[in-house]
Design an enzyme around this catalytic site. Structure first.
Site, mmCIF file in Angstrom:
data_model
loop_
_atom_site.group_PDB
_atom_site.id
_atom_site.type_symbol
_atom_site.label_atom_id
_atom_site.label_comp_id
_atom_site.label_asym_id
_atom_site.label_seq_id
_atom_site.Cartn_x
_atom_site.Cartn_y
_atom_site.Cartn_z
ATOM 1 N N GLU A 192 0.606 -1.512 0.031
ATOM 2 C CA GLU A 192 0.069 -0.038 0.114
ATOM 3 C C GLU A 192 1.041 1.302 -0.153
ATOM 4 O OE1 GLU A 192 -4.209 2.009 2.067
ATOM 5 O OE2 GLU A 192 -2.807 1.189 3.280
ATOM 6 N N LYS A 212 -2.782 -2.379 -2.814
ATOM 7 C CA LYS A 212 -4.023 -1.485 -2.222
ATOM 8 C C LYS A 212 -2.950 0.603 -2.717
ATOM 9 C CE LYS A 212 -6.647 0.420 1.558
ATOM 10 N NZ LYS A 212 -7.031 -0.654 2.738
#
Length: 298
Positions: free
Chosen positions: A175, A212
């Protein structure tokens, strides 16, 4: 684990992010209607947030028809719901794949980014995660400026730790969040995409990750990543957008599903009746599911 992998790769739905940690928990509780005066120490604070998460997870609206996975905080993983460890409850009672947030928060801003703080007990966390039947992990960095060297450092750090996670038999969610308020967000995203591709292309055939990412300024910027053979799934964070705005932007991006936190829980309140709470959660869940599955992208 193969069942979980198959579900994450191919089924429709989204990931619920229930992983607010020490720094963001007071804000999450306040949004839920629990003021800081309602608890006197960290243990009581985490009891309150576990009550909130338990209420969400046990709600009939928290349904595997819409929700593929849920990201947990470490203390949530070690806590129980109706006598079962949270990950087991999710997998066995709900049919939802459990993930664990493993980062220790962000380092101070430097050269336009925030790297992750060192994860000093990584081996121990991964071992405990496996014992608790966790499928994958999540770790967050932040990009605030379009600095090529710094963005490379963010992605390199993510994949270096990601390889240790894969070696332990878990699937990492990488992420590298691009701050939605960044003045050069679009440029940062172009650099980020290339760095992600470089790292993905260096993975072995048995090494698989999830990504993400912030919803990109230019729709379908990350489309190439969604079809990469080493990518299980690309998911989007809400990043501070309201649910309505995040849903609208997400719909423009093919093959990307939601992994929302605040946008999932923004209408929930501790003082709601069960009927009101379940209805509010149902509305959030169905709208995020639709944004994840009904695309308007070109």
């Amino acid at each position: 684990m193969n069942d979980h992998l198959e579900r994450m790769k191919n089924q429709k739905g989204f990931i619920a992010a229930l992983d607010q940690s020490g720094g963001s928990t007071p804000k999450a509780l306040l949004n839920y209607g629990v003021p800081e005066s309602a608890y006197t120490n960290e243990a009581e604070m985490f009891d309150k947030v576990h009550q909130m998460r338990t209420r969400i997870i046990t709600s009939p609206a928290f349904d595997s028809q819409y929700i593929l996975g849920a990201i947990l905080f470490e203390q949530t993983m070690d806590s129980k719901i109706e006598g079962m460890y949270t990950a087991d409850y999710l997998a066995e009672k709900k049919g939802i794949v459990p993930f664990l947030k493993i980062d220790k928060g962000l380092a101070e801003p430097s050269n336009g980014v925030q790297l992750m703080k060192p994860i000093t007990d990584l081996d121990e966390i991964l071992q405990r995660a496996k014992e608790r039947h966790i499928f994958g992990t999540k770790m967050r960095s932040v990009i605030k400026e379009a600095n090529s060297e710094s963005i490379k450092a963010v992605v390199d750090q993510q994949f270096e730790i990601g390889k240790q996670i894969m070696a332990a038999g878990l699937v990492p969610i990488i992420e590298p969040e691009v701050d939605i308020t960044s003045p050069d967000k679009e440029q940062s995203e172009a650099i980020l995409k290339e760095e992600l591709l470089t790292n993905l292309n260096s993975l072995k055939e048995d090494e698989n990750v999830m990504l993400k990412l912030s919803i990109p300024t230019v729709a379908n910027t990350y489309k190439e990543l969604t079809t990469h053979p080493r990518v299980v799934r690309v998911v989007a964070l809400s990043g501070g957008y309201s649910r309505e705005e995040a849903n609208q932007k997400l719909k423009e991006n093919d093959n990307i599903i939601a992994s929302f936190s605040r946008a999932l829980s923004e209408e929930l309140n501790v003082n709601q009746s069960e009927e009101e709470f379940n209805a509010a959660l149902k509305e959030a869940v169905t709208s995020i599911f639709e944004a994840s599955t009904e695309k308007t992208g070109k």
